[in-house]
Motif scaffolding. Structure first.
Motif, PDB file in Angstrom:
ATOM      1  N   ILE A  39       0.882  -1.164   0.000  1.00 50.20           N
ATOM      2  CA  ILE A  39       0.000   0.000   0.000  1.00 50.20           C
ATOM      3  C   ILE A  39       0.921   1.215   0.000  1.00 50.20           C
ATOM      4  CG2 ILE A  39      -1.809   1.250   1.240  1.00 50.20           C
ATOM      5  CD1 ILE A  39      -2.648  -1.548   0.228  1.00 50.20           C
ATOM      6  N   ILE A  40       0.727   2.098  -0.960  1.00 47.57           N
ATOM      7  CA  ILE A  40       1.589   3.267  -1.100  1.00 47.57           C
ATOM      8  C   ILE A  40       0.803   4.516  -0.724  1.00 47.57           C
ATOM      9  CG2 ILE A  40       3.084   4.586  -2.662  1.00 47.57           C
ATOM     10  CD1 ILE A  40       3.898   1.630  -2.365  1.00 47.57           C
ATOM     11  N   TYR A  41       1.379   5.328   0.155  1.00 47.37           N
ATOM     12  CA  TYR A  41       0.814   6.624   0.497  1.00 47.37           C
ATOM     13  C   TYR A  41       1.767   7.695  -0.021  1.00 47.37           C
ATOM     14  CZ  TYR A  41      -2.671   4.544   3.538  1.00 47.37           C
ATOM     15  OH  TYR A  41      -3.730   3.828   4.016  1.00 47.37           O
ATOM     16  N   GLU A  42       1.358   8.357  -1.090  1.00 41.94           N
ATOM     17  CA  GLU A  42       2.144   9.459  -1.651  1.00 41.94           C
ATOM     18  C   GLU A  42       1.818  10.706  -0.834  1.00 41.94           C
ATOM     19  OE1 GLU A  42       4.419   8.981  -3.780  1.00 41.94           O
ATOM     20  OE2 GLU A  42       3.847   7.228  -4.960  1.00 41.94           O
ATOM     21  N   LEU A  43       2.725  11.089   0.035  1.00 46.60           N
ATOM     22  CA  LEU A  43       2.439  12.165   0.985  1.00 46.60           C
ATOM     23  C   LEU A  43       2.184  13.511   0.322  1.00 46.60           C
ATOM     24  CD1 LEU A  43       4.899  11.291   3.879  1.00 46.60           C
ATOM     25  CD2 LEU A  43       2.532  10.580   3.541  1.00 46.60           C
ATOM     26  N   ASP A  44       2.686  13.681  -0.900  1.00 49.97           N
ATOM     27  CA  ASP A  44       2.435  14.938  -1.597  1.00 49.97           C
ATOM     28  C   ASP A  44       1.120  14.916  -2.375  1.00 49.97           C
ATOM     29  OD1 ASP A  44       3.548  13.033  -3.301  1.00 49.97           O
ATOM     30  OD2 ASP A  44       4.571  14.507  -4.537  1.00 49.97           O
ATOM     31  N   GLU A  45       0.388  13.808  -2.280  1.00 49.70           N
ATOM     32  CA  GLU A  45      -0.875  13.686  -3.011  1.00 49.70           C
ATOM     33  C   GLU A  45      -2.080  13.414  -2.114  1.00 49.70           C
ATOM     34  OE1 GLU A  45      -0.205  10.701  -5.995  1.00 49.70           O
ATOM     35  OE2 GLU A  45       1.138  12.002  -7.144  1.00 49.70           O
ATOM     36  N   VAL A  46      -1.862  13.154  -0.833  1.00 49.99           N
ATOM     37  CA  VAL A  46      -2.989  12.903   0.073  1.00 49.99           C
ATOM     38  C   VAL A  46      -3.248  14.150   0.912  1.00 49.99           C
ATOM     39  CG1 VAL A  46      -2.659  10.401   0.158  1.00 49.99           C
ATOM     40  CG2 VAL A  46      -1.527  11.836   1.852  1.00 49.99           C
ATOM     41  N   ALA A  47      -4.486  14.321   1.313  1.00 41.83           N
ATOM     42  CA  ALA A  47      -4.905  15.538   2.019  1.00 41.83           C
ATOM     43  C   ALA A  47      -4.138  15.755   3.323  1.00 41.83           C
ATOM     44  CB  ALA A  47      -6.407  15.484   2.298  1.00 41.83           C
ATOM     45  N   ASN A  48      -3.900  14.701   4.076  1.00 42.95           N
ATOM     46  CA  ASN A  48      -3.213  14.841   5.366  1.00 42.95           C
ATOM     47  C   ASN A  48      -1.735  14.448   5.274  1.00 42.95           C
ATOM     48  OD1 ASN A  48      -3.752  12.128   4.981  1.00 42.95           O
ATOM     49  ND2 ASN A  48      -4.263  11.737   7.118  1.00 42.95           N
ATOM     50  N   GLY A  49      -1.153  14.603   4.110  1.00 42.74           N
ATOM     51  CA  GLY A  49       0.236  14.207   3.882  1.00 42.74           C
ATOM     52  C   GLY A  49       1.237  14.911   4.777  1.00 42.74           C
ATOM     53  N   LYS A  50       1.070  16.203   4.984  1.00 39.64           N
ATOM     54  CA  LYS A  50       2.010  16.951   5.845  1.00 39.64           C
ATOM     55  C   LYS A  50       1.920  16.473   7.288  1.00 39.64           C
ATOM     56  CE  LYS A  50       2.420  21.101   3.070  1.00 39.64           C
ATOM     57  NZ  LYS A  50       3.809  21.092   2.715  1.00 39.64           N
ATOM     58  N   GLN A  51       0.720  16.151   7.733  1.00 37.71           N
ATOM     59  CA  GLN A  51       0.527  15.648   9.092  1.00 37.71           C
ATOM     60  C   GLN A  51       1.181  14.272   9.243  1.00 37.71           C
ATOM     61  OE1 GLN A  51      -3.597  15.259  10.142  1.00 37.71           O
ATOM     62  NE2 GLN A  51      -3.171  15.016  12.317  1.00 37.71           N
ATOM     63  N   ILE A  52       1.014  13.413   8.249  1.00 39.34           N
ATOM     64  CA  ILE A  52       1.647  12.089   8.280  1.00 39.34           C
ATOM     65  C   ILE A  52       3.164  12.241   8.269  1.00 39.34           C
ATOM     66  CG2 ILE A  52       1.994   9.943   6.997  1.00 39.34           C
ATOM     67  CD1 ILE A  52      -0.922  10.251   5.985  1.00 39.34           C
ATOM     68  N   GLU A  53       3.661  13.149   7.444  1.00 38.84           N
ATOM     69  CA  GLU A  53       5.107  13.358   7.372  1.00 38.84           C
ATOM     70  C   GLU A  53       5.667  13.827   8.718  1.00 38.84           C
ATOM     71  OE1 GLU A  53       8.448  15.305   4.437  1.00 38.84           O
ATOM     72  OE2 GLU A  53       6.376  15.964   4.214  1.00 38.84           O
ATOM     73  N   ARG A  54       4.969  14.722   9.398  1.00 39.55           N
ATOM     74  CA  ARG A  54       5.414  15.164  10.733  1.00 39.55           C
ATOM     75  C   ARG A  54       5.454  13.993  11.700  1.00 39.55           C
ATOM     76  NH1 ARG A  54       2.509  19.780   9.544  1.00 39.55           N
ATOM     77  NH2 ARG A  54       0.629  19.011  10.538  1.00 39.55           N
ATOM     78  N   ALA A  55       4.435  13.126  11.648  1.00 42.51           N
ATOM     79  CA  ALA A  55       4.400  11.966  12.534  1.00 42.51           C
ATOM     80  C   ALA A  55       5.563  11.022  12.236  1.00 42.51           C
ATOM     81  CB  ALA A  55       3.070  11.235  12.391  1.00 42.51           C
ATOM     82  N   LEU A  56       5.898  10.843  10.963  1.00 41.83           N
ATOM     83  CA  LEU A  56       7.032   9.990  10.594  1.00 41.83           C
ATOM     84  C   LEU A  56       8.343  10.580  11.111  1.00 41.83           C
ATOM     85  CD1 LEU A  56       6.001   9.062   6.945  1.00 41.83           C
ATOM     86  CD2 LEU A  56       6.119   7.497   8.904  1.00 41.83           C
ATOM     87  N   LEU A  57       8.496  11.892  10.982  1.00 44.10           N
ATOM     88  CA  LEU A  57       9.702  12.550  11.489  1.00 44.10           C
ATOM     89  C   LEU A  57       9.815  12.395  13.003  1.00 44.10           C
ATOM     90  CD1 LEU A  57       9.654  15.762   9.277  1.00 44.10           C
ATOM     91  CD2 LEU A  57      11.368  13.926   9.203  1.00 44.10           C
TER      92      LEU A  57
END
Length: 102
Positions: A39-57
């Protein structure tokens, strides 16, 4: 962290990626080459991508993509995945997560 946990639950392989990241594409291609269907989540294409990226960081993903989860466990980024592959440890992880069968 709870957001990431809910996203990866019940999925054999999840990759957080960005559509413009060639390393993410390479890691996805490698995992698919074994027959897995991540399952691929393209963070620059999903609505909450920035929030997911912060959680990953916050989880320690540096850089934030690619971030690979196998069997609901955070495995790591491209360096970790390539190291596992070179040590012939990636396929057993995928098999244990039931992402591949052979």
């Amino acid at each position: 962290m709870d957001m990431i946990t809910s996203i990866v639950s019940d999925k054999a392989v999840v990759i957080f990626s960005k559509s413009t990241c060639c390393i993410s594409h390479s890691i996805t291609s490698l995992i698919r080459s074994f027959g897995a269907n991540p399952i691929i989540y393209e963070l620059d294409e999903v609505a909450n991508g920035k929030q997911i990226e912060r959680a990953l960081l916050e989880m320690g993903c540096q850089p934030s993509v690619p971030a690979v989860f196998i069997g609901q466990q955070f495995i790591g980024g491209s360096k970790t995945i390539m190291s596992l592959h070179l040590r012939n440890e990636l396929v057993p992880l995928l098999m244990n997560a039931r992402a591949i069968w052979i």
